[in-house]
Enzyme design. Sequence first.
Site, short mmCIF file in Angstrom:
data_model
loop_
_atom_site.label_atom_id
_atom_site.label_comp_id
_atom_site.label_asym_id
_atom_site.label_seq_id
_atom_site.Cartn_x
_atom_site.Cartn_y
_atom_site.Cartn_z
N PHE A 107 -1.95 16.12 4.57
CA PHE A 107 -2.19 15.55 3.25
C PHE A 107 -0.91 15.67 2.40
O PHE A 107 -0.34 16.75 2.28
CB PHE A 107 -3.35 16.27 2.55
N GLU A 146 0.85 -1.20 0.00
CA GLU A 146 0.00 0.00 0.00
C GLU A 146 0.88 1.25 0.00
O GLU A 146 2.02 1.21 0.47
CB GLU A 146 -0.87 0.02 1.27
N ASP A 147 0.32 2.34 -0.49
CA ASP A 147 1.04 3.61 -0.47
C ASP A 147 1.00 4.21 0.94
O ASP A 147 2.01 4.55 1.52
CB ASP A 147 0.47 4.59 -1.50
N ARG A 171 1.03 12.44 -9.11
CA ARG A 171 1.54 11.09 -8.87
C ARG A 171 2.96 10.92 -9.39
O ARG A 171 3.72 10.07 -8.92
CB ARG A 171 0.64 10.05 -9.57
N ASP A 174 -4.12 5.68 6.32
CA ASP A 174 -4.64 6.91 6.93
C ASP A 174 -5.62 6.51 8.04
O ASP A 174 -5.23 6.33 9.19
CB ASP A 174 -5.29 7.70 5.78
P1 5GP Z 1 -7.61 5.01 4.53
O1 5GP Z 1 -8.63 4.01 4.12
O2 5GP Z 1 -6.49 4.42 5.35
O3 5GP Z 1 -8.23 6.20 5.19
O4 5GP Z 1 -7.01 5.62 3.22
C1 5GP Z 1 -6.16 4.96 2.41
C2 5GP Z 1 -6.12 5.61 1.07
O5 5GP Z 1 -6.46 7.02 1.11
C3 5GP Z 1 -4.73 5.56 0.51
O6 5GP Z 1 -4.51 4.38 -0.20
C4 5GP Z 1 -4.66 6.80 -0.36
O7 5GP Z 1 -5.16 6.51 -1.63
C5 5GP Z 1 -5.59 7.77 0.32
N1 5GP Z 1 -4.86 8.72 1.18
C6 5GP Z 1 -4.80 8.73 2.52
N2 5GP Z 1 -4.02 9.74 2.96
C7 5GP Z 1 -3.59 10.38 1.87
C8 5GP Z 1 -2.72 11.52 1.66
O8 5GP Z 1 -2.17 12.16 2.57
N3 5GP Z 1 -2.50 11.85 0.36
C9 5GP Z 1 -3.05 11.20 -0.69
N4 5GP Z 1 -2.76 11.64 -1.90
N5 5GP Z 1 -3.86 10.14 -0.53
C10 5GP Z 1 -4.11 9.73 0.73
#
Ligand code: 5GP
Length: 176
Positions: free
Chosen positions: A151, A98-99, A164, A102
């Site tokens: 963010f 995963e990237d 990206r 959050d």
């Molecule tokens: P979660 O489900 O953990 O809230 O979110 C995961 C996804 O939200 C990540 O795979 C990513 O695509 C997006 N995301 C969460 N935080 C960020 C951020 O700081 N920047 C960006 N560009 N995407 C984020």
Amino acid sequence: MTNLSLKPYISEEQIQQKVKELGQTLTKKFKGEKVVAVCVLKGSFMFYSDLVRAIDADITCEFFGVASYHGGTSSSGEVKVTLDLASPVEGKHVVLVEDIVDTGLTMNYLKGSILSRNPKSLTTIALLEKPEALKVECQLDHVGFKIPNDFVVGYGLDYQGYYRNLPYIAQVQNFQ
Ligand code: 5GP
């Protein structure tokens, strides 16, 4: 859209050093084994492509497409599958790449989805984690960098589809 003010946050050199370390850790774990490396699209494509090159094991590549932000800057909590894995992972070692984690909702969804397919093992890895933003418990096996609840864009991560292609990670300073 693409003229936002960006503050460099994690440099290309720092990222590449971390990828090397993570690659060595995963090489130790999987040397001589067959591994399915799962890229979570779209955000992890750049991290994934660097990471798989840093792992010395027999790797096959799979792609799992999910959308959770729908172009905004806060998580919707909803996970939409846009592309499922093309091959079964039953009985295989899976590394889920995963990237960023959050709220943890996406990673937990992905873990559940992979585990329901009965892999031999599941190893989770995220380049970035925002511990303060977690809404659910989410255990990760490997994390590149823990960052504050800001963010970020670049190195695969987008803002409304853009940024990206930056080779480094930046904070966005002036949302419109
Ligand atoms: P979660 O489900 O953990 O809230 O979110 C995961 C996804 O939200 C990540 O795979 C990513 O695509 C997006 N995301 C969460 N935080 C960020 C951020 O700081 N920047 C960006 N560009 N995407 C984020």
